[in-house]
Design a protein around this motif. Structure first.
Motif, PDB file in Angstrom:
ATOM      1  N   GLY A   1      29.813  35.505 107.938  1.00 19.09           N
ATOM      2  CA  GLY A   1      29.851  36.104 107.383  1.00 19.09           C
ATOM      3  C   GLY A   1      28.725  36.560 107.298  1.00 19.09           C
ATOM      4  N   ALA A   2      27.232  36.391 108.146  1.00 19.42           N
ATOM      5  CA  ALA A   2      26.190  37.454 108.338  1.00 19.42           C
ATOM      6  C   ALA A   2      26.616  38.715 108.250  1.00 19.42           C
ATOM      7  CB  ALA A   2      25.592  37.191 109.413  1.00 19.42           C
ATOM      8  N   LEU A   3      27.657  39.024 108.883  1.00 24.14           N
ATOM      9  CA  LEU A   3      28.158  40.998 107.790  1.00 24.14           C
ATOM     10  C   LEU A   3      27.865  40.973 106.780  1.00 24.14           C
ATOM     11  CD1 LEU A   3      30.291  40.924 111.221  1.00 24.14           C
ATOM     12  CD2 LEU A   3      27.855  41.526 111.440  1.00 24.14           C
ATOM     13  N   GLU A   4      28.673  40.163 106.032  1.00 25.39           N
ATOM     14  CA  GLU A   4      29.003  40.732 104.765  1.00 25.39           C
ATOM     15  C   GLU A   4      27.366  40.306 103.848  1.00 25.39           C
ATOM     16  OE1 GLU A   4      31.200  39.317 101.013  1.00 25.39           O
ATOM     17  OE2 GLU A   4      31.786  38.569 102.586  1.00 25.39           O
ATOM     18  N   GLN A   5      26.289  39.027 104.758  1.00 30.41           N
ATOM     19  CA  GLN A   5      25.153  39.094 103.827  1.00 30.41           C
ATOM     20  C   GLN A   5      24.416  40.748 103.917  1.00 30.41           C
ATOM     21  OE1 GLN A   5      23.676  35.810 104.138  1.00 30.41           O
ATOM     22  NE2 GLN A   5      22.395  36.173 104.999  1.00 30.41           N
ATOM     23  N   ASP A   6      24.135  40.890 105.386  1.00 31.01           N
ATOM     24  CA  ASP A   6      23.401  41.452 106.191  1.00 31.01           C
ATOM     25  C   ASP A   6      23.385  43.235 105.371  1.00 31.01           C
ATOM     26  OD1 ASP A   6      21.262  38.943 106.776  1.00 31.01           O
ATOM     27  OD2 ASP A   6      22.680  39.443 108.950  1.00 31.01           O
TER      28      ASP A   6
ATOM     29  N   VAL B   1      28.318  48.569 108.065  1.00 29.04           N
ATOM     30  CA  VAL B   1      29.389  48.374 108.640  1.00 29.04           C
ATOM     31  C   VAL B   1      30.540  48.868 108.276  1.00 29.04           C
ATOM     32  CG1 VAL B   1      30.468  45.937 109.297  1.00 29.04           C
ATOM     33  CG2 VAL B   1      28.400  45.646 109.636  1.00 29.04           C
ATOM     34  N   VAL B   2      31.393  49.557 109.574  1.00 32.17           N
ATOM     35  CA  VAL B   2      32.674  50.170 109.045  1.00 32.17           C
ATOM     36  C   VAL B   2      33.636  49.208 109.636  1.00 32.17           C
ATOM     37  CG1 VAL B   2      34.263  52.101 110.146  1.00 32.17           C
ATOM     38  CG2 VAL B   2      31.428  52.541 108.905  1.00 32.17           C
ATOM     39  N   ALA B   3      34.270  48.738 109.597  1.00 32.39           N
ATOM     40  CA  ALA B   3      35.253  47.853 109.644  1.00 32.39           C
ATOM     41  C   ALA B   3      36.664  47.909 109.677  1.00 32.39           C
ATOM     42  CB  ALA B   3      35.221  46.339 109.097  1.00 32.39           C
ATOM     43  N   GLY B   4      37.251  47.632 110.349  1.00 34.30           N
ATOM     44  CA  GLY B   4      39.137  48.070 110.446  1.00 34.30           C
ATOM     45  C   GLY B   4      39.103  47.153 111.764  1.00 34.30           C
ATOM     46  N   ARG B   5      40.897  47.121 111.523  1.00 33.49           N
ATOM     47  CA  ARG B   5      41.308  46.692 112.588  1.00 33.49           C
ATOM     48  C   ARG B   5      42.041  47.950 113.520  1.00 33.49           C
ATOM     49  NH1 ARG B   5      42.722  42.208 114.037  1.00 33.49           N
ATOM     50  NH2 ARG B   5      44.907  42.296 114.313  1.00 33.49           N
TER      51      ARG B   5
END
Length: 456
Positions: free
Chosen positions: A396-401, A216-220
């Protein structure tokens, strides 16, 4: 020779004559478990074969659940113990009563044949699931309109492929740890080649992306997520590895201009303005650098209606064409549709389902999946503005998976006069298979690209 002569109990059939279950095989397995002895434990043999929902008769499912629960705590699984547990939970009537338990013991197969009969139960369960999938496919076909036919086919194909994957995995998911230990130790002598590369030296050194990983690549907003991942896609394709990009937010023209700008170093705003803003040197650079883009193993999907089933279908097509699982970029996750497409799903439920499905399809197909995601406003309220993994929006599943989470942060996004203007921090906030770290790269947004600091 009849089925009974072959050791295959007669099957219950639907009105059309299609087999749906074998009551005799179900009774044989349960009966063996209810008459287990200390000398031979058939419950473990059956549990290795059977999956949840394999029982055609709800009463049998109830009895099996109690047997497994008792066995898991080391308690006996005979009729008295099972009856007592069913009375305690109020499920005795649902299981058919004490008379049904007694009948099951009379229909028990020999303990040594329990696994054989369990395979019959499991096989018929797979057949029922297959039939149900076909029925759902027909129902979807009747409800589809000319504009949704490709999505309907992709969803049905994904369901059938999931059934196939479950069947293929049955023989290789259980076994003694030591059986494959020598094989795994020998594999350490072979240098590990990453399944995909990012084109950023320090990031590639930190993360050896392996088949089946979800990153996952995340940002504002406006932090450079698309510039980063399009650059990764092109860098990966330039190594000859197949690459697939699902661009839900940007259309063909914008994506093309971004990639061409990054590769040829023609200012993005020149390309956006067309001939009126293009300079003579720009055309020379286009002629020099863009021809190789035509031959890259890079596939694009610009549809705004993308679900995990559609991604899975595209991956399967590329595997058939190239013989290799691709790197997949999804830009971005919160814009995806679920395969259920229920209007009642909350954003949390939608993101949770999509996250889980992306992880499963990565594992099933051997692809590396990079999914872009938005962050909530949590970092905006911190003094340093630095994002955290807990800022992932909607679920929170994004962080978990995710096997890895890369957060993008730029100081100059908040302070144009920052001494670190032109620098981007890639914060690896989660890394299941390696260390976490902060990697600094350079951004050149006038070329729509992110590069190693040495190239700035």
């Amino acid at each position: 020779m009849t089925e009974l002569d072959l050791g295959i109990p007669a099957a219950r059939t639907a009105p059309e004559g299609m087999p749906t279950a074998s009551p005799e095989a179900e009774a044989a397995v349960l009966g063996a478990c209810l008459t287990a002895t200390a000398a031979y434990d058939p419950v473990a043999d059956a549990a290795r074969v059977l999956a949840s929902g394999d029982w055609a008769q709800p009463a049998n499912e109830t009895v099996w659940d109690v047997i497994v629960r008792l066995h898991g705590t080391g308690r006996p699984t005979g009729v008295p113990a099972v009856e007592a547990e069913l009375r305690r939970t109020g499920d005795l009537a649902r299981a058919g009563g004490i008379v049904r338990l007694s009948q099951l013991t009379q229909e028990a197969c020999p303990a040594t044949q329990t696994a054989h009969y369990a395979e019959i139960v499991h096989g018929y369960a797979g057949l029922r699931r297959y039939q149900e999938a076909l029925v759902r496919g027909m129902q979807t076909a009747r409800q589809a309109d000319p504009f949704t036919v490709p999505d309907a086919i992709a969803a049905h194909q994904a369901e059938l492929e999931a059934l196939t994957a479950d069947a293929a995995d049955e023989g290789d998911t259980f076994g003694r740890f030591g059986d494959h230990l020598d094989e795994e130790i020998d594999a350490l002598a072979v240098p590990l080649e990453a399944a995909a590369v990012t084109g950023l030296t320090d990031l590639d050194a930190l993360m050896k992306m392996a088949p089946g990983e979800l990153i996952v690549v995340a940002g504002r907003p406006a932090m450079g997520k698309s510039a980063l991942t399009l650059g990764i896609a092109v860098a990966n394709a330039r190594t000859g590895r197949p690459t697939l990009v699902h661009s839900l937010e940007m259309g063909r023209r914008e994506v093309t201009q971004r990639i061409v700008s990054a590769r040829s170093r023609v200012a993005f705003h020149h390309l956006r303005g067309g001939a009126a803003t293009m300079e003579e040197g720009d055309w020379d650079r286009l002629d020099r650098y863009t021809p190789d883009l035509k031959t890259l193993p890079l596939w694009m999907d610009y549809s705004t209606k993308v679900s995990p089933a559609r991604v899975r279908s595209r991956i399967k097509s590329l595997v058939r064409e190239t013989g290799r699982a691709p790197l997949v970029v999804v830009d971005y996750l919160q814009l995806m549709q679920t395969d259920q497409r229920s209007s009642r799903q909350t954003p949390y439920e939608k993101a949770t389902e999509i996250s889980r499905e992306l992880k499963l399809l990565a594992k099933d197909t051997g692809s590396v999946v990079i999914a872009l995601a938005q962050l909530n406003r949590g970092s905006e309220h911190r003094t340093d503005k630095i994002p955290q993994v807990s800022d992932l929006r909607d679920s929170g599943a994004l962080e978990q998976d995710a096997d890895a989470v890369i957060l993008i942060h730029r100081e100059d996004a908040y302070d144009p006069y920052s001494p670190r203007a032109g620098e981007t921090d890639l914060i690896v906030g989660k890394h299941r298979n390696g260390p976490c770290a902060k990697i600094t790269v350079g951004h050149q947004f006038h070329y729509s690209r992110i590069v190693d600091m040495a190239k700035v």
